[in-house]
Design a protein around this motif. Structure first.
Motif, PDB file in Angstrom:
ATOM      1  N   ALA A  50       0.830  -1.206   0.000  1.00  0.00           N
ATOM      2  CA  ALA A  50       0.000   0.000   0.000  1.00  0.00           C
ATOM      3  C   ALA A  50       0.868   1.261   0.000  1.00  0.00           C
ATOM      4  N   MET A  51       2.092   1.167   0.490  1.00  0.00           N
ATOM      5  CA  MET A  51       2.953   2.353   0.574  1.00  0.00           C
ATOM      6  C   MET A  51       3.326   2.916  -0.799  1.00  0.00           C
ATOM      7  N   PRO A  52       3.899   2.107  -1.718  1.00  0.00           N
ATOM      8  CA  PRO A  52       4.202   2.694  -3.023  1.00  0.00           C
ATOM      9  C   PRO A  52       2.946   3.104  -3.787  1.00  0.00           C
ATOM     10  N   ALA A  53       1.840   2.396  -3.575  1.00  0.00           N
ATOM     11  CA  ALA A  53       0.583   2.786  -4.228  1.00  0.00           C
ATOM     12  C   ALA A  53       0.124   4.145  -3.711  1.00  0.00           C
ATOM     13  N   ALA A  54       0.241   4.362  -2.404  1.00  0.00           N
ATOM     14  CA  ALA A  54      -0.135   5.657  -1.829  1.00  0.00           C
ATOM     15  C   ALA A  54       0.791   6.766  -2.318  1.00  0.00           C
ATOM     16  N   ALA A  55       2.078   6.464  -2.432  1.00  0.00           N
ATOM     17  CA  ALA A  55       3.033   7.460  -2.930  1.00  0.00           C
ATOM     18  C   ALA A  55       2.715   7.831  -4.377  1.00  0.00           C
ATOM     19  N   LYS A  56       2.355   6.836  -5.178  1.00  0.00           N
ATOM     20  CA  LYS A  56       2.014   7.116  -6.577  1.00  0.00           C
ATOM     21  C   LYS A  56       0.753   7.964  -6.664  1.00  0.00           C
ATOM     22  N   ALA A  57      -0.220   7.678  -5.830  1.00  0.00           N
ATOM     23  CA  ALA A  57      -1.446   8.491  -5.815  1.00  0.00           C
ATOM     24  C   ALA A  57      -1.134   9.921  -5.387  1.00  0.00           C
ATOM     25  N   ALA A  58      -0.283  10.080  -4.391  1.00  0.00           N
ATOM     26  CA  ALA A  58       0.119  11.418  -3.955  1.00  0.00           C
ATOM     27  C   ALA A  58       0.888  12.126  -5.073  1.00  0.00           C
ATOM     28  N   ALA A  59       1.739  11.396  -5.768  1.00  0.00           N
ATOM     29  CA  ALA A  59       2.487  11.985  -6.878  1.00  0.00           C
ATOM     30  C   ALA A  59       1.532  12.474  -7.966  1.00  0.00           C
ATOM     31  N   ARG A  60       0.519  11.664  -8.269  1.00  0.00           N
ATOM     32  CA  ARG A  60      -0.448  12.077  -9.291  1.00  0.00           C
ATOM     33  C   ARG A  60      -1.150  13.376  -8.879  1.00  0.00           C
ATOM     34  N   ALA A  61      -1.539  13.476  -7.607  1.00  0.00           N
ATOM     35  CA  ALA A  61      -2.211  14.688  -7.133  1.00  0.00           C
ATOM     36  C   ALA A  61      -1.287  15.899  -7.229  1.00  0.00           C
ATOM     37  N   VAL A  62      -0.039  15.718  -6.851  1.00  0.00           N
ATOM     38  CA  VAL A  62       0.925  16.822  -6.897  1.00  0.00           C
ATOM     39  C   VAL A  62       1.184  17.229  -8.347  1.00  0.00           C
ATOM     40  N   VAL A  63       1.350  16.257  -9.235  1.00  0.00           N
ATOM     41  CA  VAL A  63       1.600  16.559 -10.646  1.00  0.00           C
ATOM     42  C   VAL A  63       0.389  17.259 -11.258  1.00  0.00           C
ATOM     43  N   GLU A  64      -0.810  16.779 -10.968  1.00  0.00           N
ATOM     44  CA  GLU A  64      -2.011  17.420 -11.535  1.00  0.00           C
ATOM     45  C   GLU A  64      -2.154  18.848 -11.047  1.00  0.00           C
ATOM     46  N   ARG A  65      -1.802  19.095  -9.783  1.00  0.00           N
ATOM     47  CA  ARG A  65      -1.879  20.450  -9.236  1.00  0.00           C
ATOM     48  C   ARG A  65      -0.789  21.342  -9.830  1.00  0.00           C
ATOM     49  N   SER A  66       0.395  20.771 -10.063  1.00  0.00           N
ATOM     50  CA  SER A  66       1.545  21.564 -10.488  1.00  0.00           C
ATOM     51  C   SER A  66       1.673  21.728 -11.997  1.00  0.00           C
TER      52      SER A  66
END
Length: 194
Positions: free
Chosen positions: A173-189
């Protein structure tokens, strides 16, 4: 007539042995005598190729650097041509690390924790982390990030944090959560281009 397999050169045997031992037990957890015994070389041979344990540790880290950056690039490219997707896709390399048998966390973070600032292993670790961040910054710039430096810092911190967490527990679940967080950061940025 049976053929005998040719043994790898001594330097390669030493480095391959050190890589396996350092990954499993850390830089401080492995003595030179164990590396000599397991690689099947004489002490003088080891010191001809690696004048100090720090030199050997640095060579190990450089080898891991080549491998890890190659895996990050491959994961990013597998995500497609869109740099926004590549920034998220590089987290597939993190996920694959968790799935690898014998995963012990980030070799660079582990080495940094065991090395004195200014030592050769510490310098190689710092150079590696900077090189990864520069590469991610290039992707962030290509993706149209308003602040490519800031986005690269955020994403590499997510990578490092996830890899460090893998030293403690290998919860997928950790790398999956990191990837989801990365997607949110990339979409915002990086707003999508029309």
């Amino acid at each position: 007539m049976p053929t005998t397999a040719k043994r790898p050169p001594a330097r390669e045997r030493i480095l391959t042995t050190a890589e396996a031992l350092f990954a499993a037990h850390g830089l401080r957890g492995v003595g030179v005598d164990r590396i000599i015994a397991e690689s099947g070389v004489a002490k003088s041979t080891l010191y001809v190729h690696f004048p100090s344990k720090d030199e050997l540790a640095a060579a190990y880290l450089r080898r891991v650097d080549d491998s890890w950056r190659g895996r990050l690039r491959a994961a990013a490219l597998a995500a497609g041509d869109d740099p926004r997707e590549q920034l998220v896709g590089l987290f597939d390399a993190v996920s694959a690390s968790y799935e690898r048998h014998g995963f012990h966390g980030c070799p660079f973070i582990n080495a940094a924790a065991e090395s004195e600032p200014g030592s050769l292993p510490h310098e190689v670790t710092v150079a590696h982390k900077r090189a990864v961040r520069v590469w991610v910054r290039g992707l962030a710039e290509a993706a149209g990030a308003a602040d490519p430096d800031g986005l690269a810092l955020q994403l590499t911190l997510l990578v490092d944090g996830t890899l460090a967490a893998g030293k403690l527990e290998q919860d997928p679940a950790m790398p999956a959560a990191a990837k989801a967080a990365a997607r949110a950061v990339v979409e915002r940025s990086c707003p999508p281009t029309a």
